[in-house]
Design a protein around this motif. Structure first.
Motif, PDB file in Angstrom:
ATOM      1  N   GLU A   1       2.911  13.797   6.690  1.00 35.83           N
ATOM      2  CA  GLU A   1       4.055  14.221   6.121  1.00 35.83           C
ATOM      3  C   GLU A   1       4.980  13.061   5.525  1.00 35.83           C
ATOM      4  O   GLU A   1       5.527  13.096   4.610  1.00 35.83           O
ATOM      5  N   GLY A   2       5.074  12.007   6.534  1.00 32.65           N
ATOM      6  CA  GLY A   2       5.934  10.786   6.099  1.00 32.65           C
ATOM      7  C   GLY A   2       5.504  10.176   4.946  1.00 32.65           C
ATOM      8  O   GLY A   2       6.149   9.767   3.887  1.00 32.65           O
ATOM      9  N   LEU A   3       4.160  10.077   4.883  1.00 31.61           N
ATOM     10  CA  LEU A   3       3.528   9.439   3.666  1.00 31.61           C
ATOM     11  C   LEU A   3       3.517  10.141   2.489  1.00 31.61           C
ATOM     12  O   LEU A   3       4.102   9.728   1.210  1.00 31.61           O
ATOM     13  N   ALA A   4       3.441  11.491   2.611  1.00 32.18           N
ATOM     14  CA  ALA A   4       3.578  12.340   1.313  1.00 32.18           C
ATOM     15  C   ALA A   4       4.992  12.809   0.874  1.00 32.18           C
ATOM     16  O   ALA A   4       5.125  12.811  -0.291  1.00 32.18           O
TER      17      ALA A   4
ATOM     18  N   MET B   1       0.930  -1.321   0.076  1.00 34.44           N
ATOM     19  CA  MET B   1       0.165   0.035  -0.128  1.00 34.44           C
ATOM     20  C   MET B   1       0.788   1.251   0.161  1.00 34.44           C
ATOM     21  O   MET B   1       0.440   2.370   0.052  1.00 34.44           O
ATOM     22  N   ASP B   2       2.209   1.072  -0.075  1.00 31.90           N
ATOM     23  CA  ASP B   2       2.958   2.070   0.039  1.00 31.90           C
ATOM     24  C   ASP B   2       3.016   2.820   1.282  1.00 31.90           C
ATOM     25  O   ASP B   2       3.234   3.985   1.498  1.00 31.90           O
ATOM     26  N   ILE B   3       3.105   1.987   2.378  1.00 32.06           N
ATOM     27  CA  ILE B   3       3.035   2.546   3.716  1.00 32.06           C
ATOM     28  C   ILE B   3       4.301   2.109   4.277  1.00 32.06           C
ATOM     29  O   ILE B   3       4.388   0.724   4.452  1.00 32.06           O
ATOM     30  N   SER B   4       5.183   2.839   5.020  1.00 31.99           N
ATOM     31  CA  SER B   4       6.449   2.141   5.499  1.00 31.99           C
ATOM     32  C   SER B   4       6.080   2.257   7.199  1.00 31.99           C
ATOM     33  O   SER B   4       5.354   3.218   7.950  1.00 31.99           O
ATOM     34  N   VAL B   5       6.285   1.123   7.736  1.00 30.48           N
ATOM     35  CA  VAL B   5       6.118   1.075   9.234  1.00 30.48           C
ATOM     36  C   VAL B   5       7.171   2.169  10.041  1.00 30.48           C
ATOM     37  O   VAL B   5       6.723   2.458  11.130  1.00 30.48           O
ATOM     38  N   SER B   6       8.288   2.500   9.350  1.00 32.45           N
ATOM     39  CA  SER B   6       9.124   3.428  10.147  1.00 32.45           C
ATOM     40  C   SER B   6       8.278   4.682  10.276  1.00 32.45           C
ATOM     41  O   SER B   6       8.608   5.628  11.132  1.00 32.45           O
ATOM     42  N   ASP B   7       7.577   5.205   9.061  1.00 32.65           N
ATOM     43  CA  ASP B   7       6.841   6.446   9.214  1.00 32.65           C
ATOM     44  C   ASP B   7       5.691   6.295  10.326  1.00 32.65           C
ATOM     45  O   ASP B   7       5.454   7.316  10.897  1.00 32.65           O
TER      46      ASP B   7
ATOM     47  N   SER C   1      -5.063  10.683   4.699  1.00 25.33           N
ATOM     48  CA  SER C   1      -4.018  10.799   3.716  1.00 25.33           C
ATOM     49  C   SER C   1      -4.791   9.826   2.486  1.00 25.33           C
ATOM     50  O   SER C   1      -5.407   8.813   2.743  1.00 25.33           O
ATOM     51  N   LYS C   2      -4.541  10.477   1.275  1.00 25.80           N
ATOM     52  CA  LYS C   2      -5.148   9.631   0.271  1.00 25.80           C
ATOM     53  C   LYS C   2      -3.869   8.891  -0.867  1.00 25.80           C
ATOM     54  O   LYS C   2      -3.214  10.042  -1.205  1.00 25.80           O
ATOM     55  N   HIS C   3      -4.106   7.953  -1.224  1.00 23.85           N
ATOM     56  CA  HIS C   3      -3.083   7.378  -2.064  1.00 23.85           C
ATOM     57  C   HIS C   3      -3.500   7.895  -3.399  1.00 23.85           C
ATOM     58  O   HIS C   3      -4.706   7.983  -3.821  1.00 23.85           O
ATOM     59  N   THR C   4      -2.300   8.340  -4.040  1.00 20.75           N
ATOM     60  CA  THR C   4      -2.560   8.994  -5.355  1.00 20.75           C
ATOM     61  C   THR C   4      -3.157   8.483  -6.584  1.00 20.75           C
ATOM     62  O   THR C   4      -3.506   8.776  -7.534  1.00 20.75           O
ATOM     63  N   LYS C   5      -2.653   6.748  -6.512  1.00 19.36           N
ATOM     64  CA  LYS C   5      -3.096   6.016  -7.450  1.00 19.36           C
ATOM     65  C   LYS C   5      -4.256   4.966  -7.308  1.00 19.36           C
ATOM     66  O   LYS C   5      -5.091   4.736  -8.047  1.00 19.36           O
ATOM     67  N   TYR C   6      -4.042   4.373  -6.052  1.00 14.31           N
ATOM     68  CA  TYR C   6      -4.956   3.438  -5.647  1.00 14.31           C
ATOM     69  C   TYR C   6      -6.154   3.934  -4.421  1.00 14.31           C
ATOM     70  O   TYR C   6      -5.910   5.190  -4.025  1.00 14.31           O
ATOM     71  N   GLY C   7      -6.963   3.085  -4.513  1.00 19.39           N
ATOM     72  CA  GLY C   7      -8.238   3.489  -3.630  1.00 19.39           C
ATOM     73  C   GLY C   7      -8.022   3.498  -2.300  1.00 19.39           C
ATOM     74  O   GLY C   7      -8.908   2.975  -1.453  1.00 19.39           O
ATOM     75  N   TYR C   8      -6.902   3.946  -1.716  1.00 25.40           N
ATOM     76  CA  TYR C   8      -6.626   4.007  -0.181  1.00 25.40           C
ATOM     77  C   TYR C   8      -6.900   5.230   0.443  1.00 25.40           C
ATOM     78  O   TYR C   8      -6.446   6.283  -0.107  1.00 25.40           O
ATOM     79  N   SER C   9      -7.284   5.293   1.523  1.00 29.24           N
ATOM     80  CA  SER C   9      -7.247   6.472   2.462  1.00 29.24           C
ATOM     81  C   SER C   9      -6.597   5.816   3.860  1.00 29.24           C
ATOM     82  O   SER C   9      -7.022   4.848   4.201  1.00 29.24           O
ATOM     83  N   LEU C  10      -6.079   6.669   4.530  1.00 31.64           N
ATOM     84  CA  LEU C  10      -5.658   6.277   5.954  1.00 31.64           C
ATOM     85  C   LEU C  10      -5.433   7.433   6.823  1.00 31.64           C
ATOM     86  O   LEU C  10      -5.159   8.517   6.498  1.00 31.64           O
ATOM     87  N   SER C  11      -5.990   7.291   8.155  1.00 32.35           N
ATOM     88  CA  SER C  11      -6.153   8.121   9.077  1.00 32.35           C
ATOM     89  C   SER C  11      -6.150   7.431  10.480  1.00 32.35           C
ATOM     90  O   SER C  11      -6.300   6.457  10.692  1.00 32.35           O
ATOM     91  N   PRO C  12      -4.942   8.440  11.249  1.00 29.80           N
ATOM     92  CA  PRO C  12      -5.024   7.739  12.727  1.00 29.80           C
ATOM     93  C   PRO C  12      -6.297   8.058  13.507  1.00 29.80           C
ATOM     94  O   PRO C  12      -6.725   9.217  13.593  1.00 29.80           O
ATOM     95  N   ILE C  13      -6.288   7.186  14.635  1.00 31.84           N
ATOM     96  CA  ILE C  13      -7.396   7.388  15.449  1.00 31.84           C
ATOM     97  C   ILE C  13      -7.100   6.558  16.755  1.00 31.84           C
ATOM     98  O   ILE C  13      -6.471   5.431  16.588  1.00 31.84           O
ATOM     99  N   GLY C  14      -7.411   7.043  17.918  1.00 35.41           N
ATOM    100  CA  GLY C  14      -7.160   6.245  19.173  1.00 35.41           C
ATOM    101  C   GLY C  14      -8.151   5.086  19.223  1.00 35.41           C
ATOM    102  O   GLY C  14      -9.411   5.344  19.109  1.00 35.41           O
ATOM    103  N   GLY C  15      -7.510   4.375  19.722  1.00 34.92           N
ATOM    104  CA  GLY C  15      -8.445   2.911  20.000  1.00 34.92           C
ATOM    105  C   GLY C  15      -8.409   2.423  21.565  1.00 34.92           C
ATOM    106  O   GLY C  15      -7.750   3.017  22.244  1.00 34.92           O
ATOM    107  N   ASN C  16      -9.174   1.701  21.739  1.00 36.63           N
ATOM    108  CA  ASN C  16      -9.529   1.008  22.952  1.00 36.63           C
ATOM    109  C   ASN C  16      -8.563   0.035  23.387  1.00 36.63           C
ATOM    110  O   ASN C  16      -7.678  -0.176  22.498  1.00 36.63           O
TER     111      ASN C  16
END
Length: 222
Positions: A69-72, A25-31, A88-103
């Protein structure tokens, strides 16, 4: 309400396979880890003199900013703010990603139902999840394996980086919900479990450990 498939539940990607899966998905764990560390630093600077919601709020703000920032920087993602919800939205594929606090279920690989949002979310999140909902895809097409077609990517949709700051660690996962109702996720298609992030300073606990923002009521005096 959209229900999970009772035959198999969510597809679980364990920590040892997470980096390879997210790279599709072009997501880096380091980011992700850099964003979590930024949030930890910000939350750790909050004292009892700040508002009670401050630690959880500044943690989220810094996680959002550093992750986007890291994804961009890699050129495959761009920032977007539908209804003022930072994603964040992927520029080519149909992905979006957003952080959220979980339980407390966040990042727990064998939890029977998976995580919920630490606080109920609003219309923007509901629209993002439900508009991107797809019919469940066969399990074998989601799990990484040596027989997969080269270049096969995870399913598109509105993905979330969920984090939960517990004692001595922040538990993390990048997951794709199957639906959203009443301010909460109704289940998960895919849960990508990451190794827990460990703080460098174990003697100092931010004020939001074990929880997130605090609801409070303002009463008129007089």
């Amino acid at each position: 309400m959209t229900l999970a498939d009772p035959d198999h539940g969510p597809v679980i990607i364990p920590p040892e396979e997470a980096e390879e899966y997210l790279a599709k998905m072009d997501i880096s764990v380091s980011d992700i880890l850099a964003a979590i560390e930024n949030g930890e630093t910000a939350a750790g600077n909050i004292t009892n003199f700040h508002p009670v919601t401050a630690a959880g709020l500044v943690r989220w703000i810094e996680v959002v900013g550093r992750l986007r920032e890291g994804l961009a920087e890699h050129g495959s993602w761009t920032e977007s703010n539908p209804r003022n919800r930072p994603v964040s939205k992927h520029t080519k594929y149909g992905y979006s990603l957003s952080p959220i606090g979980g339980n407390e279920a966040t990042g727990v690989i064998d939890h029977p139902s998976g995580p919920l949002a630490a606080r109920k979310k609003g219309v923007a999140t509901a629209e993002a999840v439900n508009a991107g909902h797809q019919a469940l895809i066969r399990v074998e097409t989601l799990r990484p394996n040596t027989k997969s077609t080269p270049g096969t990517r995870p399913p598109s949709g509105s993905w979330f980086l969920l984090y939960h700051r517990a004692e001595g660690e922040a538990r993390l996962e990048v997951s794709l919900p199957i639906g959203f109702e009443g301010g909460q996720f109704t289940g998960w298609q895919v849960r990508v479990i990451l190794d827990s992030w460990k703080p460098r300073d174990v003697t100092r606990n931010p004020l939001d450990v074990g929880g997130q923002d605090v609801d409070f009521q303002v009463d008129e005096v007089g």
